[in-house]
Design a protein around this motif. Structure first.
Motif, PDB file in Angstrom:
ATOM      1  N   SER A  33       0.822  -1.210   0.000  1.00 27.64           N
ATOM      2  CA  SER A  33       0.000   0.000   0.000  1.00 27.64           C
ATOM      3  C   SER A  33       0.856   1.260   0.000  1.00 27.64           C
ATOM      4  N   TYR A  80       0.814   4.146  -2.997  1.00 30.80           N
ATOM      5  CA  TYR A  80       0.531   5.566  -2.786  1.00 30.80           C
ATOM      6  C   TYR A  80       1.760   6.443  -3.018  1.00 30.80           C
ATOM      7  N   HIS A 103      -1.554  -3.449 -10.827  1.00 33.62           N
ATOM      8  CA  HIS A 103      -2.750  -3.021 -10.097  1.00 33.62           C
ATOM      9  C   HIS A 103      -3.976  -3.120 -11.001  1.00 33.62           C
ATOM     10  N   ASP A 107      -6.375   0.261  -5.453  1.00 34.84           N
ATOM     11  CA  ASP A 107      -5.133   0.073  -4.710  1.00 34.84           C
ATOM     12  C   ASP A 107      -5.019  -1.413  -4.345  1.00 34.84           C
TER      13      ASP A 107
END
Length: 134
Positions: free
Chosen positions: A18, A22, A96, A116
């Motif tokens: 994660s 990001y 993704h 995500d």
């Protein structure tokens, strides 16, 4: 005192994945965030994005179970339509899930949706006429 909006909190199954996701979107997490049970990145305007692992949530809420389905997404403004396309292709190319390929939406934006690592929706958008900064 009146409560005020301060942060967006997401529960994640794999902190390292994660944080890496990001970071690819430009968020600045501290160096050791990938191995932490909780991580924060400051967002424009002083808001924060908070990430907590499922295990850390179960530490204070033992009965917590991941929800099924999702009704929320994070919307990220891109500089222009080309950036929507580039970011979408980069993240889908990295493995993704691409939910909705970039398209010129009838409301005047280049718009795309991907997920995500935990399936949270990420909307990428930019105005079709001129840079987002206008």
């Amino acid at each position: 005192m009146t409560p005020r909006f301060d942060a967006i909190s997401l529960i994640v199954s794999d902190m390292a994945a994660s944080v890496a996701f990001y970071r690819r979107l430009g968020l600045d997490f501290p160096e050791d965030s990938g191995s932490a049970p909780h991580a924060e990145a400051e967002l424009p305007g002083g808001l924060r994005l908070l990430l907590d692992t499922e295990d850390s949530v179960r530490g204070f809420h033992p009965g917590w179970e991941p929800p099924t389905g999702s009704r929320h997404s994070l919307a990220l403004l891109c500089d222009d339509a080309a950036e929507v396309d580039r970011v979408y292709e980069e993240l889908v190319g990295a493995g993704h899930h691409g939910e909705l390929k970039p398209w010129d939406a009838f409301w005047g934006q280049r718009y795309a949706v991907l997920h995500d690592p935990d399936g949270h929706g990420i909307d990428l958008f930019a105005p079709l006429s001129g840079p987002a900064a206008e």
